[in-house]
Design a protein around this motif. Sequence first.
Motif, mmCIF file in Angstrom:
data_model
loop_
_atom_site.group_PDB
_atom_site.id
_atom_site.type_symbol
_atom_site.label_atom_id
_atom_site.label_comp_id
_atom_site.label_asym_id
_atom_site.label_seq_id
_atom_site.Cartn_x
_atom_site.Cartn_y
_atom_site.Cartn_z
ATOM 1 N N LEU A 42 32.397 4.750 96.694
ATOM 2 C CA LEU A 42 32.488 3.585 95.930
ATOM 3 C C LEU A 42 32.972 2.463 96.700
ATOM 4 C CD1 LEU A 42 32.168 1.828 93.133
ATOM 5 C CD2 LEU A 42 34.214 2.702 92.512
ATOM 6 N N PHE A 43 34.400 2.705 97.446
ATOM 7 C CA PHE A 43 35.249 1.791 98.266
ATOM 8 C C PHE A 43 35.043 2.245 99.643
ATOM 9 C CE2 PHE A 43 37.075 2.293 93.872
ATOM 10 C CZ PHE A 43 37.362 0.754 93.821
ATOM 11 N N GLU A 44 34.696 0.885 100.396
ATOM 12 C CA GLU A 44 34.808 1.212 101.810
ATOM 13 C C GLU A 44 36.034 1.912 102.276
ATOM 14 O OE1 GLU A 44 33.234 0.606 105.894
ATOM 15 O OE2 GLU A 44 32.592 0.646 103.868
ATOM 16 N N ALA A 45 37.173 1.858 101.465
ATOM 17 C CA ALA A 45 38.454 2.439 101.945
ATOM 18 C C ALA A 45 39.129 2.298 100.724
ATOM 19 C CB ALA A 45 39.235 1.789 103.231
ATOM 20 N N TRP A 46 40.102 3.592 100.575
ATOM 21 C CA TRP A 46 40.778 3.861 99.468
ATOM 22 C C TRP A 46 42.037 4.395 99.844
ATOM 23 C CZ3 TRP A 46 40.563 1.410 94.613
ATOM 24 C CH2 TRP A 46 41.566 1.601 93.578
ATOM 25 N N HIS A 65 34.555 11.902 94.628
ATOM 26 C CA HIS A 65 35.071 11.352 96.078
ATOM 27 C C HIS A 65 34.226 11.438 96.954
ATOM 28 C CE1 HIS A 65 39.326 13.064 94.296
ATOM 29 N NE2 HIS A 65 39.294 11.707 94.463
ATOM 30 N N GLY A 66 34.426 10.507 97.809
ATOM 31 C CA GLY A 66 33.487 10.438 99.056
ATOM 32 C C GLY A 66 34.334 10.617 100.159
ATOM 33 N N ASN A 67 33.806 10.428 101.318
ATOM 34 C CA ASN A 67 34.487 10.462 102.593
ATOM 35 C C ASN A 67 35.408 9.265 103.045
ATOM 36 O OD1 ASN A 67 31.704 9.569 103.206
ATOM 37 N ND2 ASN A 67 32.610 8.826 105.155
ATOM 38 N N ARG A 68 35.193 7.946 102.417
ATOM 39 C CA ARG A 68 35.867 6.891 102.381
ATOM 40 C C ARG A 68 36.831 6.834 101.240
ATOM 41 N NH1 ARG A 68 33.966 3.139 105.924
ATOM 42 N NH2 ARG A 68 32.536 4.136 107.379
ATOM 43 N N ALA A 131 52.735 9.067 101.047
ATOM 44 C CA ALA A 131 54.249 8.774 100.992
ATOM 45 C C ALA A 131 54.486 7.547 102.107
ATOM 46 C CB ALA A 131 55.197 9.925 101.650
ATOM 47 N N LEU A 132 53.473 7.027 102.925
ATOM 48 C CA LEU A 132 53.679 5.974 103.841
ATOM 49 C C LEU A 132 53.750 4.616 103.178
ATOM 50 C CD1 LEU A 132 51.313 7.202 106.980
ATOM 51 C CD2 LEU A 132 53.961 7.162 106.522
ATOM 52 N N PRO A 133 54.201 3.662 103.661
ATOM 53 C CA PRO A 133 54.219 2.345 103.064
ATOM 54 C C PRO A 133 52.745 1.760 102.998
ATOM 55 C CG PRO A 133 55.998 2.218 104.832
ATOM 56 C CD PRO A 133 55.138 3.398 104.801
ATOM 57 N N ARG A 134 52.327 0.925 101.906
ATOM 58 C CA ARG A 134 50.789 0.714 101.937
ATOM 59 C C ARG A 134 50.228 0.071 103.257
ATOM 60 N NH1 ARG A 134 48.563 -2.849 96.897
ATOM 61 N NH2 ARG A 134 48.396 -4.405 98.490
ATOM 62 N N ALA A 135 51.018 -0.947 103.768
ATOM 63 C CA ALA A 135 50.749 -1.816 104.710
ATOM 64 C C ALA A 135 50.321 -0.654 105.860
ATOM 65 C CB ALA A 135 51.971 -2.502 105.306
ATOM 66 N N HIS A 136 51.270 0.439 106.218
ATOM 67 C CA HIS A 136 50.936 1.478 107.116
ATOM 68 C C HIS A 136 49.682 2.115 106.993
ATOM 69 C CE1 HIS A 136 52.475 4.805 109.964
ATOM 70 N NE2 HIS A 136 51.673 4.190 110.376
ATOM 71 N N ARG A 137 49.322 2.513 105.651
ATOM 72 C CA ARG A 137 48.127 3.328 105.199
ATOM 73 C C ARG A 137 47.064 2.469 105.452
ATOM 74 N NH1 ARG A 137 48.924 3.971 99.258
ATOM 75 N NH2 ARG A 137 51.234 2.993 99.641
ATOM 76 N N GLU A 143 41.918 1.889 111.438
ATOM 77 C CA GLU A 143 41.852 2.512 112.638
ATOM 78 C C GLU A 143 40.738 3.568 112.473
ATOM 79 O OE1 GLU A 143 45.717 3.812 113.676
ATOM 80 O OE2 GLU A 143 46.413 1.744 114.229
ATOM 81 N N ALA A 144 40.789 4.395 111.346
ATOM 82 C CA ALA A 144 39.935 5.425 111.182
ATOM 83 C C ALA A 144 38.314 4.959 110.724
ATOM 84 C CB ALA A 144 40.367 5.851 109.757
ATOM 85 N N ARG A 145 38.274 3.631 110.413
ATOM 86 C CA ARG A 145 36.812 2.993 110.117
ATOM 87 C C ARG A 145 36.402 2.540 111.482
ATOM 88 N NH1 ARG A 145 37.089 -1.196 105.427
ATOM 89 N NH2 ARG A 145 39.383 -1.387 106.039
ATOM 90 N N ALA A 146 37.224 2.190 112.551
ATOM 91 C CA ALA A 146 36.965 1.893 113.901
ATOM 92 C C ALA A 146 36.437 3.008 114.554
ATOM 93 C CB ALA A 146 38.158 1.132 114.584
ATOM 94 N N GLY A 147 37.195 4.154 114.294
ATOM 95 C CA GLY A 147 36.825 5.262 115.054
ATOM 96 C C GLY A 147 35.668 5.910 114.502
ATOM 97 N N SER A 148 35.406 5.725 113.048
ATOM 98 C CA SER A 148 34.168 6.101 112.779
ATOM 99 C C SER A 148 32.877 5.492 113.212
ATOM 100 C CB SER A 148 34.086 5.973 110.995
ATOM 101 O OG SER A 148 32.851 6.246 110.469
#
Length: 236
Positions: A42-46, A65-68, A131-137, A143-148
């Motif tokens: 549903l979302f490009e990233a969550w 759930h999807g892969n994104r 558990a990471l700060p949202r900005a880090h997530r 980065e994961a989308r660029a890798g994809s």
Amino acid sequence: MARLFVSDVHLDAAAPQATDQFLEFLRGEAAAAEALYILGDLFEAWVGDDDEEPGNERVACFALHGNRDFLLGTGFCERSGCRLLPDPVIAELDGERVLLTHGDALCTDDHPYQELRSIVRQPSSQRRFLALPRAHREQLADEARAGSRRHISRTVPNIMDVNAQAVTAAFRASRVRRIIHGHTHRPGVHELEVDGKPAQRIVLGAWYEQGSVLRYQSGRYELRTLPRPERPAHMV
């Protein structure tokens, strides 16, 4: 009343036209339906339920759930009214058992993706990420989308499609004659035989350039493209 199926909407603040079209779909056709099934992405990233992507239109809705967006959780459900279902799941449509799945697990020829999937779907990996700060997530998600995108550009297209043996195995394991899925962005209706009996695989389209919906009503399935209205020149 109809039941509707969509997948790979990929809602993203950077793609307002797709978002506007989907929200209009929710207010119109989906609001009049018996139920809406969202089969992943549903979302490009969550990056967690503290994500600020839109999610406040309420319809009778079920989501996978999807892969994104495999990190969708109870917070998203409370905000949207959606009910999360396991992937895969069997739905009963007027007495027929139908397998619903996002579809990425059927793309077994894409070995690097399947290896990554096995890692990120582990609860321990997800707990560490959340558990990471949202900005880090958000940075890691970018980065994961660029890798994809790099992976897709280097990979033979057929490898990213479903594997025929995996599809047959899914039919046999679930003991259904119809599978509905997304993920591949290759909408179509595929007739096949499994153990000498007719079967059907329906693939939902993505919403990057236009909408795509499968409508089920009174025993009939209709896979439709939803053209995207042109935005007025002053809004471009």
